[in-house]
Design a protein around this motif. Structure first.
Motif, mmCIF file in Angstrom:
data_model
loop_
_atom_site.group_PDB
_atom_site.id
_atom_site.type_symbol
_atom_site.label_atom_id
_atom_site.label_comp_id
_atom_site.label_asym_id
_atom_site.label_seq_id
_atom_site.Cartn_x
_atom_site.Cartn_y
_atom_site.Cartn_z
ATOM 1 N N ALA A 1 0.842 -1.205 0.000
ATOM 2 C CA ALA A 1 0.000 0.000 0.000
ATOM 3 C C ALA A 1 0.871 1.246 0.000
ATOM 4 O O ALA A 1 0.605 2.207 -0.734
ATOM 5 N N SER B 1 -4.733 1.286 -9.004
ATOM 6 C CA SER B 1 -4.195 -0.080 -9.008
ATOM 7 C C SER B 1 -5.296 -1.125 -9.149
ATOM 8 O O SER B 1 -6.463 -0.865 -8.863
ATOM 9 N N VAL C 1 -6.057 -5.311 -8.229
ATOM 10 C CA VAL C 1 -5.600 -6.544 -7.570
ATOM 11 C C VAL C 1 -5.987 -7.706 -8.470
ATOM 12 O O VAL C 1 -7.149 -7.833 -8.872
ATOM 13 N N TYR D 1 -12.533 -7.561 -1.445
ATOM 14 C CA TYR D 1 -11.691 -6.518 -2.057
ATOM 15 C C TYR D 1 -12.548 -5.348 -2.544
ATOM 16 O O TYR D 1 -12.188 -4.190 -2.371
ATOM 17 N N GLN E 1 -13.439 -3.147 0.107
ATOM 18 C CA GLN E 1 -12.310 -2.293 0.499
ATOM 19 C C GLN E 1 -12.072 -1.168 -0.517
ATOM 20 O O GLN E 1 -11.098 -0.439 -0.407
ATOM 21 N N ARG F 1 -11.314 -1.691 -3.675
ATOM 22 C CA ARG F 1 -10.281 -2.068 -4.647
ATOM 23 C C ARG F 1 -10.903 -2.625 -5.924
ATOM 24 O O ARG F 1 -11.982 -3.209 -5.895
#
Ligand code: GDP
Length: 288
Positions: free
Chosen positions: A45, A53, A55, A75, A78, A80
């Motif tokens: 991070a 970004s 994942v 994810y 979160q 992401r």
């Protein structure tokens, strides 16, 4: 457990990544779908900072589909961007290119508005050893044979592969060091093959692996090794598997080393079944 990543190696790996990240616009973080948290790096991070970004849950062909779904949701929760991938088979590769392209768009539009039409958005793959970085780079680059030329001054010495419209991928990945301080993560990294066989204590890894498989995938384990029951003692189960598979030395005693290797190989190849070791539920239990 022996750790072969010394502070010197970590510092060097980190410097190299920091240096490359200076010219990167979009980061692709690769983790192992079977152990998404154990195969990440606590530094990531900080390294990525504010850069957009993605994942990538790689080796998703080997992961438990239910757990994979739960991790994808986690994810997303979160905030992401996440993709399930099988970089060996090629599943998810197209989707990754499209998503990276989407992330690059605001920057491209911004440059375009300022008259810088020819610049491309640069992306880079980060991940611990053996997570599939090279496999993914190969898959992505085969989609477009032409390598983009070095851009003197800015990107000296770096090779780029064009993977989308005005999107370039650095052809050398950033190698992050594995998280070995946590014993549960370290064992799972060893079991999945992220850490070399020569640097861990096989008996510890195997007793933990069989304990977890017996708890979460008893049927798959019994089916694979034609067992009618499993023991509460993982070493007894390993002994039964050794007998079933003929891993015997003189006197009819089970050759433990041979049995460990056999189970580990089959587990890593997905022969016992699609299996995940990290579980979302553990996050609340604080096990990882
Ligand atoms: P790197 O060290 O991160 O560059 O990892 P590699 O690309 O060398 O891959 C390590 C091993 O994992 C190789 O044996 C690959 O064939 C295998 N591998 C990579 N991606 C996948 C995947 O999505 N699924 C499966 N089953 N194997 C993979």
């Amino acid at each position: 457990m022996i750790i072969n990543w010394f502070p010197g190696h970590m510092a060097k790996a980190r410097r190299l990544i920091e240096d490359n990240l200076k010219v990167i616009d979009v980061v692709i973080e690769l983790v192992d779908a079977r152990i998404p948290l154990s195969s990440t790096n606590p530094m990531i991070a900080k390294l990525i900072g504010q850069k957009p970004s993605i994942v990538v849950l790689n080796k998703s062909d080997l992961a438990d589909p239910e757990c994979l779904k739960e991790w994808m949701a986690w994810y997303k929760q979160q905030g992401r961007l996440v993709i399930a991938m099988d970089s060996k088979g090629g599943k998810g590769v197209k989707q990754l290119t499209a998503l990276a392209q989407q992330l690059a768009k605001p920057k491209l539009d911004h440059w375009k508005a300022r008259g810088l039409k020819t610049r491309s958005v640069r992306t880079m793959i980060l991940g611990i050893p053996n997570v599939g970085k090279s496999t993914l780079i190969n898959k992505l680059s085969h989609r477009n044979v032409a390598k983009t030329a070095d851009k003197p001054g800015e990107t000296k010495g770096k090779q780029w592969v064009r993977i989308g419209n005005q999107l370039d991928l650095l052809d050398t990945p950033g190698v992050l060091w594995p998280k070995l301080e946590d014993q549960v993560s370290a064992y799972r990294l060893a079991a999945t093959g992220a850490i070399s066989d020569t640097v861990f204590d096989m008996e510890t890894v195997m007793t933990q692996l069989i304990t977890e498989l017996s708890r979460w995938y008893p049927q798959a384990l019994m089916t694979r090794y034609k067992l009618t029951e499993l023991s509460d003692d993982p070493l007894v189960t390993i002994d039964m598997i050794g007998h079933k598979r003929g891993c015997i030395v003189a006197g009819g005693v089970v050759d433990l080393e041979k049995t460990y290797k056999l189970i580990l190989k089959e587990f890593r190849e997905g022969k016992i079944g699609p299996i995940s070791l990290d579980r979302v539920a553990e996050m609340t239990e604080g096990a990882i």
